[in-house]
Design an enzyme around this catalytic site. Structure first.
Site, PDB file in Angstrom:
ATOM      1  N   HIS A 108      20.434  39.818  54.807  1.00 35.50           N
ATOM      2  CA  HIS A 108      20.902  41.037  54.137  1.00 35.50           C
ATOM      3  C   HIS A 108      19.835  42.100  54.381  1.00 35.50           C
ATOM      4  O   HIS A 108      18.646  41.793  54.380  1.00 35.50           O
ATOM      5  CB  HIS A 108      21.107  40.765  52.641  1.00 35.50           C
ATOM      6  CG  HIS A 108      21.527  41.973  51.836  1.00 35.50           C
ATOM      7  ND1 HIS A 108      22.401  42.924  52.325  1.00 35.50           N
ATOM      8  CD2 HIS A 108      21.190  42.370  50.589  1.00 35.50           C
ATOM      9  CE1 HIS A 108      22.584  43.864  51.398  1.00 35.50           C
ATOM     10  NE2 HIS A 108      21.850  43.551  50.335  1.00 35.50           N
ATOM     11  N   GLU A 231      46.643  36.580  36.682  1.00 33.74           N
ATOM     12  CA  GLU A 231      47.552  36.748  37.826  1.00 33.74           C
ATOM     13  C   GLU A 231      46.905  37.469  39.002  1.00 33.74           C
ATOM     14  O   GLU A 231      47.450  37.491  40.102  1.00 33.74           O
ATOM     15  CB  GLU A 231      48.830  37.487  37.390  1.00 33.74           C
ATOM     16  CG  GLU A 231      49.744  36.601  36.572  1.00 33.74           C
ATOM     17  CD  GLU A 231      51.064  37.293  36.210  1.00 33.74           C
ATOM     18  OE1 GLU A 231      51.459  38.227  36.928  1.00 33.74           O
ATOM     19  OE2 GLU A 231      51.658  36.901  35.201  1.00 33.74           O
TER      20      GLU A 231
END
Ligand code: NAD
Ligand code: MG
Ligand code: MG
Ligand code: MG
Ligand code: MG
Ligand code: MG
Length: 334
Positions: A108, A231
């Site tokens: 990174h 959901e």
């Protein structure tokens, strides 16, 4: 189009006879070390003495040493300790032990890009950043598939930095999937932007705000939790597997029409303008300075915000509801 490297573009021989030090045997470290070893390369591991991961590296059959020792005897040094402690580890144990022609590597770009680590001129500085967590990097390697990665060269002292970085990428299996060329700047800035605006910041606020609005309006928190949080996984899985259009294709026409017409009222031109401001703060280094100073001040804002996240009502109802769904492998964080 991005430049993408595959197995045929990389030669493991470039790293034969060179010792590779994996600094930090965590999520990325354990995967890199094992994959490189299985690719026939010479690996030494460093971690913090007395930690579980030090013991784990020993159990996995590695030579495990203090950071300074591992760096001294290696020509390739991959820094895989947490980003916020990399500067301290670098200046305490790595910097003085680098030799001319060594390659210093990262997964990174933050510390190099924002000058928290300023390497000596006489080493190569490169990045190989897999686009997946360590356990997937390891598992895909054992299955002969590989995980895509990014490659970048920050400093090319030897004139062979890219070849060496690509050989490393091949050693961890990434060139099987494809390795995309980038820069430390691009990787760092897009990574910060993604986690702030979309992945972590944006999504968390979206969930909490929609939960709060339903609960304030008198709907039961349990029902709200299922609709706005639970959901989300189904939707994200569809997007992940097929793209956004595949998600639209799979939901009901009512959801399509409502979503396509109302979504733009949630992410408005004003929201996009704010995203541009956040990007500017990343590009100018303003965010980096804020986060570095926050750490130096022992994280007063960070700790307060984290406490507030922990105590949000959605956490309480979620904890209870997830007990109804034993197939969800729970993550317990106290
Ligand atoms: P991690 O937290 O899983 O592991 C860090 C390791 O460093 C641990 O084994 C810890 O014991 C060791 N360590 C801590 N302090 C130390 C010290 N003073 N001396 C020696 N060892 C020490 O970290 P990670 O998630 O593998 O991240 C490593 C790097 O990889 C970071 O730059 C990160 O941004 C990057 N990265 C991570 C992922 C990911 O999915 N986790 C993906 C791509 C890139
Ligand atoms: Mg060395
Ligand atoms: Mg990222
Ligand atoms: Mg990140
Ligand atoms: Mg629903
Ligand atoms: Mg519906």
């Amino acid at each position: 189009m991005a430049k993408i490297y595959y197995d045929g573009d990389a030669n493991l021989d470039v790293l034969k006879g060179k010792r590779i030090a994996i600094i930090g045997y965590g999520s990325q470290g354990h995967a890199h070390a094992q994959n490189l070893r299985d690719s026939g390369l010479d690996v030494v591991v460093a971690d913090k003495k007395g930690t579980r991961n030090w013991d784990k590296a020993v159990e996995d059959g590695f030579e495990v040493k203090e950071v300074a020792e591992a760096v001294k005897e290696s020509e390739v040094i991959m820094v895989l300790v947490p980003d916020n402690i990399q500067p301290a580890v670098f200046y305490e144990s790595i910097n003085d032990n680098l030799k001319e022609g060594d390659m210093l590597m990262f997964a990174h770009g933050f510390n190099i890009h924002y000058n928290q680590i300023i390497p000596p001129k006489f080493v190569d500085v490169t990045m190989v950043a897999p686009k997946g967590p360590g356990h997937i990097v390891r598992r895909m390697f054992t299955e002969g598939i590989g995980v895509p990665a990014l490659v970048a060269v920050y400093q090319d002292y030897s004139g062979k930095a890219l070849d060496k970085a690509l050989a490393y990428a091949k050693g961890i299996g990434a060139t099987k999937a494809g390795v995309i060329e980038t820069t430390f700047k691009e990787e760092t800035e897009t990574d910060l932007f993604g986690e702030q605006v979309d992945l972590c910041g944006g999504v968390a606020e979206m969930i909490k705000a929609s939960f709060d609005v339903l609960v304030e309006a008198g709907y039961q928190p349990e029902i709200a939790y299922f609709e706005v949080l639970h959901e989300l996984k189904l939707i994200v899985d569809l997007i992940y597997e097929g793209g956004i259009y595949a998600m639209w294709y799979s939901v009901s026409d009512t959801a399509k029409y409502g979503g396509m017409t109302r979504g733009k009222r949630i992410i408005t031109e004003q929201t996009r303008e704010e995203m541009r401001k956040i990007l500017k703060e990343i590009q100018t280094g303003e965010f980096a300075r804020e986060w570095i100073l926050e750490n130096q001040a022992n994280r007063p804002v960070f700790n307060k915000l984290l406490e507030m996240e922990k105590n949000h009502p959605i956490e309480k109802v979620g904890k209870e509801l997830r007990k109804m769904m034993p197939w969800i492998k729970g993550i317990d964080v106290e």
